[in-house]
Design an enzyme around this catalytic site. Structure first.
Site, PDB file in Angstrom:
ATOM      1  N   ARG A 130     -19.534  -9.290  -3.873  1.00 47.32           N
ATOM      2  CA  ARG A 130     -18.408  -9.194  -2.877  1.00 47.32           C
ATOM      3  C   ARG A 130     -17.641 -10.593  -2.626  1.00 47.32           C
ATOM      4  NH1 ARG A 130     -21.949  -5.305   0.064  1.00 47.32           N
ATOM      5  NH2 ARG A 130     -23.128  -6.889   0.643  1.00 47.32           N
ATOM      6  N   PHE A 189     -15.387   3.938  -4.056  1.00 47.96           N
ATOM      7  CA  PHE A 189     -16.898   3.976  -3.377  1.00 47.96           C
ATOM      8  C   PHE A 189     -17.017   2.710  -2.348  1.00 47.96           C
ATOM      9  CE2 PHE A 189     -16.938   5.338  -7.978  1.00 47.96           C
ATOM     10  CZ  PHE A 189     -17.310   6.686  -7.760  1.00 47.96           C
ATOM     11  N   ASP A 191     -13.542   6.582  -0.213  1.00 46.49           N
ATOM     12  CA  ASP A 191     -15.093   6.876  -0.074  1.00 46.49           C
ATOM     13  C   ASP A 191     -14.872   8.343   0.204  1.00 46.49           C
ATOM     14  OD1 ASP A 191     -17.903   5.181   0.048  1.00 46.49           O
ATOM     15  OD2 ASP A 191     -18.117   7.375   0.838  1.00 46.49           O
ATOM     16  N   ASP A 236     -18.003   0.965  -7.635  1.00 45.96           N
ATOM     17  CA  ASP A 236     -19.497   0.683  -7.358  1.00 45.96           C
ATOM     18  C   ASP A 236     -20.047   1.882  -6.946  1.00 45.96           C
ATOM     19  OD1 ASP A 236     -21.773  -0.392  -6.486  1.00 45.96           O
ATOM     20  OD2 ASP A 236     -21.239  -0.975  -4.522  1.00 45.96           O
ATOM     21  N   CYS A 252     -25.844   1.123 -10.666  1.00 46.73           N
ATOM     22  CA  CYS A 252     -27.130   0.685  -9.987  1.00 46.73           C
ATOM     23  C   CYS A 252     -28.169   1.942 -10.634  1.00 46.73           C
ATOM     24  CB  CYS A 252     -27.158   0.805  -8.686  1.00 46.73           C
ATOM     25  SG  CYS A 252     -26.559   2.178  -7.903  1.00 46.73           S
TER      26      CYS A 252
HETATM   27  N1  SAH Z   1     -19.680  -1.006  -2.613  1.00 51.32           N
HETATM   28  C1  SAH Z   1     -20.358  -0.607  -1.280  1.00 51.32           C
HETATM   29  C2  SAH Z   1     -21.404   0.178  -1.707  1.00 51.32           C
HETATM   30  C3  SAH Z   1     -21.330   1.657  -2.311  1.00 51.32           C
HETATM   31  S1  SAH Z   1     -22.452   2.929  -2.134  1.00 51.32           S
HETATM   32  C4  SAH Z   1     -20.743  -1.809  -0.494  1.00 51.32           C
HETATM   33  O1  SAH Z   1     -20.684  -2.849  -0.959  1.00 51.32           O
HETATM   34  O2  SAH Z   1     -21.366  -1.571   0.732  1.00 51.32           O
HETATM   35  C5  SAH Z   1     -21.779   4.303  -2.814  1.00 51.32           C
HETATM   36  C6  SAH Z   1     -20.649   4.907  -2.162  1.00 51.32           C
HETATM   37  O3  SAH Z   1     -19.989   6.089  -2.883  1.00 51.32           O
HETATM   38  C7  SAH Z   1     -21.471   5.727  -0.968  1.00 51.32           C
HETATM   39  O4  SAH Z   1     -20.603   5.305   0.430  1.00 51.32           O
HETATM   40  C8  SAH Z   1     -20.965   7.309  -1.042  1.00 51.32           C
HETATM   41  O5  SAH Z   1     -20.412   7.856   0.152  1.00 51.32           O
HETATM   42  C9  SAH Z   1     -19.836   7.097  -2.034  1.00 51.32           C
HETATM   43  N2  SAH Z   1     -19.447   8.430  -2.784  1.00 51.32           N
HETATM   44  C10 SAH Z   1     -20.406   8.972  -3.561  1.00 51.32           C
HETATM   45  N3  SAH Z   1     -19.675   9.922  -4.646  1.00 51.32           N
HETATM   46  C11 SAH Z   1     -18.465   9.581  -4.135  1.00 51.32           C
HETATM   47  C12 SAH Z   1     -17.465  10.353  -4.765  1.00 51.32           C
HETATM   48  N4  SAH Z   1     -17.636  11.287  -5.847  1.00 51.32           N
HETATM   49  N5  SAH Z   1     -16.123  10.071  -4.375  1.00 51.32           N
HETATM   50  C13 SAH Z   1     -16.097   9.059  -3.348  1.00 51.32           C
HETATM   51  N6  SAH Z   1     -17.196   8.392  -3.080  1.00 51.32           N
HETATM   52  C14 SAH Z   1     -18.166   8.691  -3.296  1.00 51.32           C
END
Ligand code: SAH
Length: 396
Positions: A211, A227, A249, A300, A340
């Site tokens: 970040r 995401f 998201d 992510d 991940c």
């Molecule tokens: N980058 C963030 C963490 C991401 S975690 C940080 O730094 O805090 C992954 C995220 O993807 C979650 O919030 C989940 O709600 C979302 N997610 C999962 N599948 C998804 C999809 N198909 N479309 C949109 N969001 C999704």
């Protein structure tokens, strides 16, 4: 104490200090042990190799506490290991002043199945193996002693507990819920942490340094954060002077908290931010057909491949989002792409992004290889610890 006796020729991982004992390597259990009990681990010829926690329900039948066959596993053992893990972070100058920090990172800190994340004076522990579960009291006490924290929340509700036959356990293990909602400051940006209902222990600490990199790269750029969860990358991009940030998201509660986070940082410009509740796959296609383009795209996604068994389907999903991401880039644009998934190794991930580059018709160069933050160390004898890998790429 009961004993695990290994099959002939199956002691090599242990002599190389890999802390997992797979079912296929176990010849027999001598004596009686309940889930989580400490057992001696012997080579087929009877030579003692380690002491481990017994997990009869899991494919990982034993998790090594110590490679010293004489070391006693008791409260003092957990006190020593937790203190050492906390001290390891204190000695890293880069981590000084961080309000959110992973304090214990499982196997890589010599404590299989034990996670502890500190958010100011609150620590969240997550116990994911039968052995860790058994020693809950000792671990909570050790965390309290090592950190002097005011409260500890037990967030032992991770899906992986099922594989160990463990029910979810959550609640305050020390102290009570704080009066005000919990938040931390990360590189000058305040972020809420919901330890009770948020993902993981409430926050993705492993992405902290990435970040920060986003913030350094964001100036003047049009940013797409896919995401976005509670907006960690989005807010750092704003702090770094992004021209506009569109964040996607599928979780409405995550997006609500993202907006709260933005409101908590009044110095950030809120007029160049857009949050969208949508499926990333669909929304990226829609953006492309609308002719939208970006200078920095962040991907992510959640764990598409929790284990090797899911690797193939996951590879396709990673490839799809990376193709879509690359196609949305302006000339000279940057793609910051992560995985991940434990089931996908770094080389494999790079290959997937390389294939995505071919499909997208762009020429793409790696600018940087990315990994989890420093407070997520990787024990060299345990490559599984390197679950988070990423690439910062530049497209022609
Ligand atoms: N980058 C963030 C963490 C991401 S975690 C940080 O730094 O805090 C992954 C995220 O993807 C979650 O919030 C989940 O709600 C979302 N997610 C999962 N599948 C998804 C999809 N198909 N479309 C949109 N969001 C999704």
């Amino acid at each position: 104490m009961a004993q695990i006796v290994l099959m002939p020729g199956r002691d090599r991982p242990l002599t190389h200090r890999h802390p997992w004992i797979f079912a296929a390597a176990v010849d027999r259990l001598v004596g009686r042990a309940r889930p989580g009990d400490t057992v001696d681990v012997l080579a087929a010829n009877g030579r003692p190799l380690a002491r481990a926690a017994w997990s009869p329900q899991s494919k990982i039948r034993g998790r090594v506490w110590t490679f010293d066959p004489q070391e006693v596993i008791d409260d003092a053992f957990f006190k020593r290991r937790v203190e050492a893990a906390v001290q390891r972070r204190r000695l890293m100058p880069e981590l000084r002043g961080q309000e959110g920090l992973r304090l214990v990172h499982g196997e890589s800190d010599g404590l299989p199945g034990v996670i502890a994340d500190g958010y100011r004076d609150t620590v969240v522990v997550q116990l994911t193996s039968a052995g860790a579960d058994k020693w809950r009291k000792a671990i909570v006490r050790a965390v309290q002693l090592a950190t002097g924290c005011a409260r500890i929340f037990d967030r032992s509700d991770s899906e992986v507990r099922r594989l160990e036959g463990l029910e979810p356990v959550t609640g305050w293990a020390l102290g009570e819920a704080p009066d005000a909602p919990l938040s931390i400051v990360e590189y000058g940006v305040r972020m809420r942490v919901d330890v009770v209902a948020g993902h993981k222990t409430g926050f993705y600490l492993d992405q902290r340094e990435n970040r920060l990199l986003t913030r350094e790269l964001a100036r003047g750029r049009l940013v797409l954060n896919c995401f976005c969860y509670t907006g960690g990358f989005s807010l750092q991009a704003l702090a770094g002077g992004a021209r506009h940030v569109l964040s996607i998201d599928s979780s409405a509660p995550a997006l609500r908290m993202a907006e709260e986070n933005l409101a908590m940082n009044p110095e950030l410009r809120s007029d160049c931010v857009e949050w969208r509740e949508a499926d990333v796959f669909e929304e990226m296609r829609a953006l492309r057909s609308q002719g939208r383009r970006f200078d920095l795209v962040i991907l992510d996604p959640p764990k598409f491949a929790p284990s090797i068994a899911h690797a193939e389907r996951a590879a396709r999903a990673y490839r799809d989002i990376n193709v879509l991401g690359l196609r949305l880039l302006n000339p000279g644009g940057l793609l910051m792409s992560f995985s991940c998934s434990g089931g996908i190794r770094r080389e494999h991930f790079q290959q997937i992004v390389a294939e995505a580059a071919v499909d997208s018709g762009r020429e793409v160069r790696i600018r940087r290889r990315l990994a989890a933050s420093l407070d997520h160390p990787v024990l060299l004898s345990f490559s599984e610890g390197e679950y988070l890998k990423g690439l910062l790429c530049e497209a022609d």
